[in-house]
Design a protein around this motif. Structure first.
Motif, mmCIF file in Angstrom:
data_model
loop_
_atom_site.group_PDB
_atom_site.id
_atom_site.type_symbol
_atom_site.label_atom_id
_atom_site.label_comp_id
_atom_site.label_asym_id
_atom_site.label_seq_id
_atom_site.Cartn_x
_atom_site.Cartn_y
_atom_site.Cartn_z
ATOM 1 N N ASN B 379 -57.818 -21.924 -58.248
ATOM 2 C CA ASN B 379 -58.040 -20.672 -57.519
ATOM 3 C C ASN B 379 -58.160 -19.522 -58.514
ATOM 4 N N PHE B 380 -57.321 -19.564 -59.539
ATOM 5 C CA PHE B 380 -57.499 -18.702 -60.715
ATOM 6 C C PHE B 380 -57.545 -19.645 -61.904
ATOM 7 N N ASP B 381 -58.505 -19.466 -62.793
ATOM 8 C CA ASP B 381 -58.609 -20.387 -63.919
ATOM 9 C C ASP B 381 -58.715 -19.645 -65.246
ATOM 10 N N THR B 382 -58.922 -20.422 -66.293
ATOM 11 C CA THR B 382 -58.873 -19.839 -67.642
ATOM 12 C C THR B 382 -59.894 -18.721 -67.821
ATOM 13 N N LEU B 383 -60.986 -18.784 -67.063
ATOM 14 C CA LEU B 383 -61.998 -17.739 -67.206
ATOM 15 C C LEU B 383 -61.550 -16.433 -66.559
ATOM 16 N N ASP B 384 -60.488 -16.501 -65.725
ATOM 17 C CA ASP B 384 -59.952 -15.289 -65.086
ATOM 18 C C ASP B 384 -58.777 -14.707 -65.868
ATOM 19 N N ILE B 385 -58.421 -15.325 -66.993
ATOM 20 C CA ILE B 385 -57.142 -14.983 -67.615
ATOM 21 C C ILE B 385 -57.118 -13.559 -68.166
ATOM 22 N N ASP B 386 -58.276 -13.051 -68.609
ATOM 23 C CA ASP B 386 -58.280 -11.668 -69.107
ATOM 24 C C ASP B 386 -58.082 -10.688 -67.953
ATOM 25 N N ASP B 387 -58.656 -11.030 -66.798
ATOM 26 C CA ASP B 387 -58.426 -10.199 -65.599
ATOM 27 C C ASP B 387 -56.934 -10.169 -65.285
ATOM 28 N N TYR B 388 -56.324 -11.349 -65.360
ATOM 29 C CA TYR B 388 -54.899 -11.454 -65.010
ATOM 30 C C TYR B 388 -54.042 -10.625 -65.975
ATOM 31 N N ASN B 389 -54.373 -10.700 -67.257
ATOM 32 C CA ASN B 389 -53.637 -9.896 -68.239
ATOM 33 C C ASN B 389 -53.783 -8.403 -67.938
ATOM 34 N N VAL B 390 -54.971 -8.016 -67.507
ATOM 35 C CA VAL B 390 -55.195 -6.605 -67.189
ATOM 36 C C VAL B 390 -54.382 -6.196 -65.955
ATOM 37 N N LEU B 391 -54.295 -7.097 -64.962
ATOM 38 C CA LEU B 391 -53.506 -6.768 -63.763
ATOM 39 C C LEU B 391 -52.050 -6.501 -64.137
ATOM 40 N N GLN B 392 -51.513 -7.316 -65.031
ATOM 41 C CA GLN B 392 -50.118 -7.099 -65.464
ATOM 42 C C GLN B 392 -49.964 -5.715 -66.081
ATOM 43 N N ARG B 393 -50.958 -5.348 -66.897
ATOM 44 C CA ARG B 393 -50.907 -4.088 -67.631
ATOM 45 C C ARG B 393 -51.140 -2.902 -66.692
ATOM 46 N N ASP B 394 -52.051 -3.086 -65.734
ATOM 47 C CA ASP B 394 -52.353 -2.018 -64.766
ATOM 48 C C ASP B 394 -51.132 -1.627 -63.950
ATOM 49 N N MET B 395 -50.403 -2.639 -63.471
ATOM 50 C CA MET B 395 -49.372 -2.370 -62.480
ATOM 51 C C MET B 395 -47.976 -2.439 -63.079
ATOM 52 N N ARG B 396 -47.926 -2.639 -64.381
ATOM 53 C CA ARG B 396 -46.654 -2.815 -65.071
ATOM 54 C C ARG B 396 -45.837 -3.884 -64.357
ATOM 55 N N VAL B 397 -46.477 -5.039 -64.198
ATOM 56 C CA VAL B 397 -45.855 -6.170 -63.519
ATOM 57 C C VAL B 397 -45.880 -7.367 -64.464
ATOM 58 N N ASP B 398 -44.760 -8.071 -64.540
ATOM 59 C CA ASP B 398 -44.703 -9.266 -65.373
ATOM 60 C C ASP B 398 -45.161 -10.458 -64.546
ATOM 61 N N GLY B 399 -46.365 -10.929 -64.809
ATOM 62 C CA GLY B 399 -46.900 -12.093 -64.100
ATOM 63 C C GLY B 399 -46.719 -13.374 -64.894
ATOM 64 N N GLY B 400 -45.909 -13.321 -65.954
ATOM 65 C CA GLY B 400 -45.568 -14.533 -66.686
ATOM 66 C C GLY B 400 -46.595 -14.986 -67.708
ATOM 67 N N VAL B 401 -47.579 -14.135 -68.016
ATOM 68 C CA VAL B 401 -48.626 -14.514 -68.962
ATOM 69 C C VAL B 401 -48.658 -13.461 -70.065
ATOM 70 N N ARG B 402 -49.071 -13.875 -71.271
ATOM 71 C CA ARG B 402 -49.144 -12.913 -72.373
ATOM 72 C C ARG B 402 -50.544 -12.901 -72.981
ATOM 73 N N PRO B 403 -51.036 -11.717 -73.327
ATOM 74 C CA PRO B 403 -52.331 -11.655 -74.000
ATOM 75 C C PRO B 403 -52.178 -12.187 -75.420
#
Lengths: 123, 741
Positions: B379-403
């Protein structure tokens, strides 16, 4: 929970199933053949400590599972799979389940697991 | 039908490919309530539950009996059931009611009462409750690692990358079951390459799964599926007792276990008994707690598209996540299987778990492209990972992933693939060639991998397991072939099995073989200023996405070159009717030497000059020092111009044509979107300015309208403007300038 994690807080006291000290499990010991697969298993004692930690954290069902695990820690894999198979739906009779429970209790000193099997049989 | 291009265009959008249906409650196709859902009730006699949700002990089915015996605390049942549902619902969102008190009360509630309470919350209230109730304070994440060709080098490289990116658990599975020992081995080696430390599992049939764990090839299992009706449970070939026993069996070998449940499975199997999805899931979760599991993965999991086809489905999935946490279970909150074709819908749904935090936001983030996901996931894959990193940074939320930086990722991918190659060679398994390693390191997906000899692989994998091969063999092979650091890390995690530390609720193993669980990291959320806060080193890590440069370096380089203009004298007012002023900003040709589009200032000037000169006017270059504002620059130039016409030009390229007599913010023509200006545009601007000076009729220079220009260029615009403004000399007089040849 002062003794958790045991691997840090009780590293000097923990033992492997063969009686080896936890903190003596090193790569060199593995390479020299001193540590075997059987050393990398949990002991009934460690499981009972973990059960106590779970109970103190307000998780009696998890504690119960860890106490059953402590009983099974020394039970051979084949018998564990036999018990599991017997518990699956439509595999066996109520009498056979009671026999399995009796064997758990008498042969493997596993009264908590025996109680679970008896409960499953409807008794 | 009336034609409509808008309807035709919308019909092609991804959301139209999702399935939507109306409710059909009698078959279980409804989130909540169902026509056959019972009314909540309980009777305790002699410390026993003798009546539960409207059924007497004699009427209990298998699940009722298990729940009555093992999942409800008779000591608090009467107190908890006597509280009004609304009172309990409000406690969930009240920061003054601590988590432990809610956990205590929910130990005494029946499944029907629990869903009644949770259904009183709206989506935001459920998120508030989940923020308080998830068991471990710090959120982490689980990744899927699989590929269609079951290539071991690719599995190892993907596992290593996943851990490097911060995933705390890795789950693999098989296309062909007999590949299981190799797949488990590959992700075990990959998981401890580089940063290291993660728990790993291989989802296969129970007996094989147990064997792999006993051999030390895996450290956790989560395939213990539970269903909310007796018939669905039996179709799953288990009972609550057999699952409980299995949980104890895994724990007896120091292996972490998490159960699996989720809304929709009963309806899918045709055994909902007319009960709602949420009520049946509450029964599952009660059975899971009763069975002594430390945790669960739910959130509909592989059935997700079924609740999402119904009204209230996404909220319902959040509700089931919340119930798991209310029962004090570790929660891996889904988001794994394909849930929608629409990126908007997928991302919106993700927020319900991502924002409040759970123990594992994903039950499986696809660490490879989704076509390689053998779980039906991605549903979310490796090609979405930069988006996911940005979401963490945007909302100051720890989604368990690191850039992480590209070099870092590539280094661990290579190390892991080579380590697996070495182990295969050392243990006499079918060869992994150098080209195969190179392909694994660079691959997008298994389509880039060579075909292996499947028959030989399967034979070797079976031989390894049946001859008692285990993690000690792998550790020794790694140490013997130059991968001692990986051997050390595998041993460190294996060693933890002796202590049983990761059997506690919500345990993860972090780098340095550090165990973190709900015991030593309990969620203590009690309102603002408490609970998990994203601060310090972790926040800095999330901020530092590789694509965010230091803004001070943007536009740099221009300052180092020598100026392209030299001052002649203080600019005077001209009386020459052919005089046309090009007024440039204070940084022009000096501190900055190109426009935002990268056009050199010298070329821009040449274009303007040629446009003006072609119309027979005499251009004069004047540097405005007192302002960096485009309007002011043009205005100041117009006051000096003999023709009264000036072109105002900021260093970033924004341009205005104005005439003396117009106020600073009015103009003849304005070109605010510098990114759309080419040298041809500047030539046309020069020509038009000259024609205004000659009072000829002028067709304004055509400008492109690009809605995305501001989005793309606002950052460099701001930075270039800041640099221009830094060159302002408030009392500085305009200077007449000459182009350096």
């Amino acid at each position: 929970m002062t003794q958790y994690p045991l691997s840090e807080k009780l590293a000097g006291e923990l033992r492997t199933p063969s009686g080896r000290r936890f903190d003596s499990i090193t790569l060199d010991a593995v390479l020299s053949g001193g540590v075997t697969r059987d050393d990398l298993r949990v002991t009934p004692e460690a499981l009972r400590l973990q059960a106590e930690i779970a109970r103190n954290a307000g998780r009696p069902q998890l504690a119960g599972n860890l106490l059953r695990a402590a009983e099974l820690a020394t039970v051979p894999e084949e018998f564990i799979l036999t018990v599991y198979e017997a518990l699956r739906p439509g595999r066996t009779t109520r009498e056979r389940l009671l026999d399995v429970a009796a064997e758990l209790e008498s042969r493997y000193n596993a009264p908590l697991c025996a109680a679970l099997v008896r409960e499953a049989s409807g008794s | 039908m009336e034609p409509s291009k808008r309807f035709d265009t919308r019909a092609a959008r991804p959301i139209q490919r999702d399935s939507f249906i109306e409710e059909w409650p009698e078959t279980g196709l409804r989130i909540f309530p169902g026509p056959a859902d019972p009314r909540p009730s309980i009777t305790i006699r002699g410390g026993r539950v003798v009546e539960l949700d409207g059924k007497s002990e004699a009427e209990f089915d298998m699940l009722d009996r298990f729940i009555a015996l093992r999942a409800i605390d008779p000591g608090v049942a009467e107190e908890a059931m006597s509280l009004a549902p609304l009172t309990l619902a409000r406690m969930l969102v009240d920061i003054n009611v601590p988590r432990p008190e809610i956990i205590r009360l929910f130990r005494g509630l029946t499944p029907a009462r629990i869903v009644e309470i949770v259904a009183l919350l709206n989506t935001v209230e459920m998120m508030m409750a989940l923020q308080k109730m998830h068991a471990r304070r710090t959120p982490y994440n689980q990744a899927h690692v699989t590929n269609r060709k079951e290539n071991p080098a690719l599995l190892a490289a993907d596992a290593a990358e996943a851990v490097e990116r911060g995933f705390a658990e890795l789950e693999t599975t098989v296309g062909v079951a007999r590949y299981a020992p190799f797949n488990a081995m590959a992700i075990l080696i990959g998981s401890q390459t580089g940063r290291g430390s993660a728990l790993t599992q291989c989802a296969v049939e129970e007996a094989l799964s147990l064997k792999l764990a006993l051999a030390g090839l895996t450290t956790y299992a989560e395939t213990l599926s539970v269903y909310g009706t007796e018939q669905a449970f039996r179709d799953g070939d288990d009972t609550p007792w057999s699952k409980s026993f299995l949980a104890a069996a895994y724990a007896s070998r120091g292996i972490k276990v998490r159960f699996t449940s989720g809304t929709g499975s009963e309806a899918l199997m045709g055994h909902s008994e007319g009960k709602s999805m949420l009520y049946l899931e509450a029964r599952c979760l009660m059975a899971i707690r009763g069975g002594g599991s430390q945790g669960v993965q739910n959130g509909s999991i592989s059935c997700i598209a079924l609740p999402e086809s119904l009204p209230d489905g996404v909220r319902g999935v959040l509700a089931e996540n919340l119930i798991a946490s209310l029962l004090d279970l570790e929660l891996a909150s889904g988001n794994d299987a394909m849930a929608s074709h629409s990126e908007i819908r997928k991302s919106a749904k993700l927020m319900l778990q991502f924002l409040p935090g759970t123990d594992f936001i994903f039950s499986g983030y696809s660490s490879m492209p989704r076509e390689d996901n053998l779980f039906g996931g991605g549903n979310f894959d490796t090609l979405d990972i930069d988006d996911y990193n940005v979401l963490q940074r945007d909302m100051r939320v720890d989604g368990g992933v690191r850039p992480v930086a590209r070099e870092q990722v590539m280094a661990v991918r290579r190390r892991a693939a080579e380590a697996v190659q070495a182990v295969f060679r050392h243990l006499g398994f079918p060869e992994i060639g150098d080209a195969e390693v190179d392909a694994a390191v660079a691959a997008l997906s298994s389509a880039d991998m060579p075909q292996r000899d499947v028959v030989a692989d399967l034979a070797a994998a079976e031989r390894f397991l049946s001859s008692g091969g285990n993690s000690i063999d792998i550790i020794r092979a790694l140490a013997a072939t130059g991968y001692r650091e990986i051997a050390e890390k595998i041993l460190e995690v294996q060693k933890l099995r002796v202590s049983g530390d990761f059997l506690q609720t919500s345990a993860v193993v972090l780098p340095g073989a550090q165990v973190v669980s709900a015991i030593n990291d309990p969620n203590d959320y009690a309102g603002p200023g408490t609970g998990y806060r994203l601060d310090g080193e972790r926040w800095r890590e999330i901020c530092a996405i590789p694509q965010a440069p230091d803004p001070r370096t943007i536009g740099a380089g221009g300052g180092a070159a020598s100026p392209i203009l030299t001052p002649l004298l203080e600019a005077a007012v001209s009386s020459d009717a052919a005089d046309l002023v090009i007024a440039v900003g204070p940084a022009f040709g000096a501190a900055l030497q190109s426009t935002i589009l990268g056009l050199g200032h010298r070329e821009v000037l040449d274009a303007l000059l040629s446009g003006i000169e072609a119309e027979g006017l005499r251009p004069r270059i004047v540097k405005i020092r007192a302002s960096s504002d485009c309007g002011q620059i043009g205005y100041s130039g117009a006051q000096l111009s003999g023709s009264g016409i000036s072109i105002g030009l900021q260093s970033k390229g924004t341009t205005v044509i104005t005439r003396r007599g117009l106020p600073p913010l009015n103009n003849l023509e304005l070109f605010p979107q510098a990114p759309n200006l080419t040298l041809d545009s500047y030539r046309a601007i020069g020509r038009n300015a000259a024609r205004y000076a000659k009072s000829e009729p002028v067709l304004p220079v055509p400008t492109q309208i690009d809605n995305m220009a501001r989005l793309r260029y606002i950052v460099p615009t701001t930075i270039l403007h800041l640099k221009e403004t830094a060159e302002v000399v408030p009392s500085g007089k305009p200077l007449e300038m000459q182009v350096v040849k």
